[in-house]
Design an enzyme around this catalytic site. Structure first.
Site, mmCIF file in Angstrom:
data_model
loop_
_atom_site.group_PDB
_atom_site.id
_atom_site.type_symbol
_atom_site.label_atom_id
_atom_site.label_comp_id
_atom_site.label_asym_id
_atom_site.label_seq_id
_atom_site.Cartn_x
_atom_site.Cartn_y
_atom_site.Cartn_z
ATOM 1 N N ASP A 97 -10.405 3.768 1.423
ATOM 2 C CA ASP A 97 -10.750 3.461 2.822
ATOM 3 C C ASP A 97 -11.365 4.683 3.504
ATOM 4 O O ASP A 97 -12.182 4.539 4.426
ATOM 5 C CB ASP A 97 -9.506 2.998 3.599
ATOM 6 C CG ASP A 97 -9.275 1.500 3.440
ATOM 7 O OD1 ASP A 97 -10.249 0.774 3.144
ATOM 8 O OD2 ASP A 97 -8.118 1.062 3.595
ATOM 9 N N GLU B 282 4.562 6.562 20.534
ATOM 10 C CA GLU B 282 5.298 7.467 19.620
ATOM 11 C C GLU B 282 4.705 7.430 18.215
ATOM 12 O O GLU B 282 4.719 8.425 17.492
ATOM 13 C CB GLU B 282 6.802 7.182 19.612
ATOM 14 C CG GLU B 282 7.261 5.873 19.029
ATOM 15 C CD GLU B 282 7.043 4.675 19.972
ATOM 16 O OE1 GLU B 282 7.396 3.567 19.565
ATOM 17 O OE2 GLU B 282 6.528 4.850 21.112
ATOM 18 N N LYS C 227 0.812 -1.228 0.000
ATOM 19 C CA LYS C 227 0.000 0.000 0.000
ATOM 20 C C LYS C 227 0.847 1.281 0.000
ATOM 21 O O LYS C 227 0.421 2.300 -0.535
ATOM 22 C CB LYS C 227 -0.939 0.021 1.211
ATOM 23 C CG LYS C 227 -2.103 -0.936 1.100
ATOM 24 C CD LYS C 227 -2.993 -0.781 2.331
ATOM 25 C CE LYS C 227 -4.276 -1.548 2.197
ATOM 26 N NZ LYS C 227 -5.230 -1.235 3.266
HETATM 27 P P1 NAP Z 1 -1.202 -1.554 10.453
HETATM 28 O O1 NAP Z 1 -0.927 -0.374 9.580
HETATM 29 O O2 NAP Z 1 -0.254 -2.693 10.498
HETATM 30 O O3 NAP Z 1 -1.430 -1.000 11.961
HETATM 31 C C1 NAP Z 1 -1.761 -1.900 12.975
HETATM 32 C C2 NAP Z 1 -2.105 -1.121 14.240
HETATM 33 O O4 NAP Z 1 -2.576 -2.052 15.209
HETATM 34 C C3 NAP Z 1 -0.917 -0.398 14.875
HETATM 35 O O5 NAP Z 1 -1.381 0.777 15.485
HETATM 36 C C4 NAP Z 1 -0.449 -1.420 15.924
HETATM 37 O O6 NAP Z 1 0.196 -0.822 17.037
HETATM 38 C C5 NAP Z 1 -1.767 -1.977 16.381
HETATM 39 N N1 NAP Z 1 -1.657 -3.317 16.947
HETATM 40 C C6 NAP Z 1 -1.228 -4.451 16.305
HETATM 41 N N2 NAP Z 1 -1.303 -5.501 17.147
HETATM 42 C C7 NAP Z 1 -1.794 -5.025 18.322
HETATM 43 C C8 NAP Z 1 -2.092 -5.622 19.566
HETATM 44 N N3 NAP Z 1 -1.918 -6.940 19.770
HETATM 45 N N4 NAP Z 1 -2.571 -4.836 20.570
HETATM 46 C C9 NAP Z 1 -2.745 -3.509 20.385
HETATM 47 N N5 NAP Z 1 -2.462 -2.890 19.225
HETATM 48 C C10 NAP Z 1 -2.002 -3.631 18.204
HETATM 49 O O7 NAP Z 1 -2.621 -2.203 10.080
HETATM 50 P P2 NAP Z 1 -3.896 -1.464 9.424
HETATM 51 O O8 NAP Z 1 -3.798 -1.543 7.959
HETATM 52 O O9 NAP Z 1 -4.052 -0.149 10.094
HETATM 53 O O10 NAP Z 1 -5.087 -2.475 9.834
HETATM 54 C C11 NAP Z 1 -5.594 -2.552 11.157
HETATM 55 C C12 NAP Z 1 -6.845 -3.428 11.151
HETATM 56 O O11 NAP Z 1 -7.849 -2.818 10.339
HETATM 57 C C13 NAP Z 1 -6.642 -4.829 10.542
HETATM 58 O O12 NAP Z 1 -7.388 -5.755 11.284
HETATM 59 C C14 NAP Z 1 -7.204 -4.703 9.139
HETATM 60 O O13 NAP Z 1 -7.693 -5.938 8.625
HETATM 61 C C15 NAP Z 1 -8.353 -3.741 9.394
HETATM 62 N N6 NAP Z 1 -8.763 -3.004 8.191
HETATM 63 C C16 NAP Z 1 -10.045 -3.165 7.774
HETATM 64 C C17 NAP Z 1 -10.493 -2.496 6.662
HETATM 65 C C18 NAP Z 1 -11.904 -2.697 6.190
HETATM 66 O O14 NAP Z 1 -12.196 -2.497 5.011
HETATM 67 N N7 NAP Z 1 -12.809 -3.053 7.096
HETATM 68 C C19 NAP Z 1 -9.623 -1.638 5.941
HETATM 69 C C20 NAP Z 1 -8.306 -1.477 6.411
HETATM 70 C C21 NAP Z 1 -7.900 -2.177 7.531
HETATM 71 P P3 NAP Z 1 1.810 -0.584 17.077
HETATM 72 O O15 NAP Z 1 2.031 0.704 16.363
HETATM 73 O O16 NAP Z 1 2.098 -0.524 18.524
HETATM 74 O O17 NAP Z 1 2.431 -1.774 16.388
#
Ligand code: NAP
Length: 292
Positions: free
Chosen positions: A113, A165, A76
C-alpha cells in the site's frame, strides 16, 4: 492464452488472497488479468479464512508451495505472527497486505500500500515534496499514506481522526521515523479541517466515508476543497467518489483509490512473479466490475 481459455496444468503456480469475508474481493479479477496478459503459468484464487484458522492457512501456503499471497481484512496485522521476515513497509504500517515466498523458503511480509500511494500520486502528477498534507483517518490506510508522504519528502503532515487518541498514537509511533517531516495529530471536525486545510497542498482521505452504498457522502465540506489543494481518496468503490467529484468540479488535481489499488497490485505481482504488469491493463479489468 488461447481462444479456449487459460490452461491450468501440473506446473501452474498458485497465488491467492486470504481474507474473511472474501467473495467481493477485486484482487482475483486484477491479478488473473495480469497473468493472462503476460502469458504466465500462474493462477490467482481467493480463500475465505476465518480468524482462528489463519495460522493453519499460512502453514498451508508453505506446505503447498504457494508463490505469494495478498492479505486483507481482518488478517493484515494477525498474519505477522506467522511470517519469517517483515520489510520496512510493515514497520511503518504495523500490517502486511502481501506475502512473498522467497526462493530460500522464507515467507516475507510486506506492505505494498505504501508503493500504491506513491504510484497513485505519481500517476496524477502530484509531488508532495516540501509541502503540507492533511490525512483524514488513523487506520492502516492512513499509516500507508504517512509512510508514502514521508518517503516522497513531504515537510508537514497533519493527521485528523474521529478518535483523536488514535491519531496521537499514530503520530507518537511514526514521528521518530518521519523526521525531519513534522507530524501532528488533531481531532477530525469542521473547524480543524478548515484550520489545517487553509495552507495545505494535499488532502488524503483514509476513512470509509463515501464508500458504496454511501456514495452520496463526503468527508469534507465542499467549500474547503478548492485549488491549489490536490486530493487523494483511498476509497475505490465507487471509482469516482463524492469527494473526488467535488474536487474535480473545482478544478483540483486528484489521485483515486482505484489507482492506489492498481499500483499496490502491480508491486505485489512483480514481487511474486518477477514480471511487472501494465497498470492500465489492471485498471481496465477493475473498471469492468466497479461502479463508475
Ligand atoms: P481501518 O484501519 O479500519 O481505519 C478506519 C479509519 O476510518 C479510522 O481512522 C476510523 O476512525 C475512520 N472512520 C471509520 N468510520 C468513520 C466515520 N464514519 N467517520 C469518520 N471516520 C471514520 O481501515 P483502513 O484499512 O485504514 O481503510 C480505510 C479506507 O481506505 C477503507 O475505505 C478502505 O477500503 C480504503 N483502502 C483503500 C485502499 C486502496 O487500495 N485504494 C487500500 C487500503 C485501504 P476511528 O479511529 O475513530 O474509528
Amino acid at each position: 492464452m488461447s481462444g479456449r481459455g487459460r490452461l491450468i496444468t501440473g506446473t501452474t503456480r498458485v497465488l491467492c488472497i486470504l481474507g474473511h469475508p472474501i467473495a467481493h474481493s477485486l484482487s482475483p479479477v486484477m491479478h488473473n488479468r495480469a497473468i493472462e496478459a503476460l502469458g504466465l503459468d500462474y493462477v490467482y484464487v481467493a480463500f475465505d479464512v476465518a480468524p482462528q484458522e489463519l495460522g493453519r492457512a499460512v502453514q498451508g501456503l508453505r506446505a503447498l508451495g504457494v508463490a505469494g499471497a495478498t492479505v486483507t481484512i481482518p488478517h493484515k496485522e494477525a498474519v505477522l505472527a506467522f511470517v519469517d521476515e517483515m520489510e520496512e513497509s510493515v514497520r511503518w504500517t504495523g500490517a502486511a497486505n502481501t506475502l512473498v515466498m522467497r526462493q530460500d523458503g522464507a515467507l516475507v511480509a510486506t506492505n505494498t500500500d505504501v508503493d500504491g500511494v506513491r504510484g497513485a500520486l505519481q500517476a496524477a502528477g502530484l509531488r508532495p515534496a516540501g509541502g503540507k498534507a492533511v490525512v483524514l483517518g488513523a487506520g492502516g490506510a492512513a499509516r500507508a499514506i504517512v509512510a508514502a508522504l514521508v518517503q516522497e519528502g513531504c515537510r508537514h503532515i497533519v493527521v485528523l481522526n474521529r478518535s483523536p487518541e488514535r491519531a496521537r498514537r499514530l503520530v507518537e509511533e511514526l514521528a521518530p521515523r518521519a523526521s525531519p517531516c513534522l507530524l501532528e495529530a488533531d481531532a477530525l471536525s469542521e473547524q480543524s479541517l478548515r484550520r489545517h486545510l487553509a495552507d495545505a497542498q494535499l488532502l488524503c482521505h483514509a476513512t470509509p466515508t463515501g464508500m458504496h452504498p454511501h456514495g452520496d457522502q463526503s468527508p469534507v465540506p465542499r467549500e474547503l476543497v478548492r485549488p491549489p489543494l490536490a486530493v487523494l481518496d483511498a476509497v475505490y468503490r465507487p471509482a469516482r467518489t463524492r469527494l473526488l467529484a467535488q474536487a474535480l468540479a473545482q478544478g483540483c488535481r486528484v489521485a483515486s483509490g482505484v489507482d492506489w489499488l492498481v499500483c499496490q497490485g502491480v508491486e505485489a505481482f512483480q514481487r511474486w512473479t518477477g514480471h511487472r504488469p501494465d497498470p492500465a491493463l489492471l485498471k481496465g479489468a477493475l473498471m469492468e466490475v466497479l461502479e463508475p
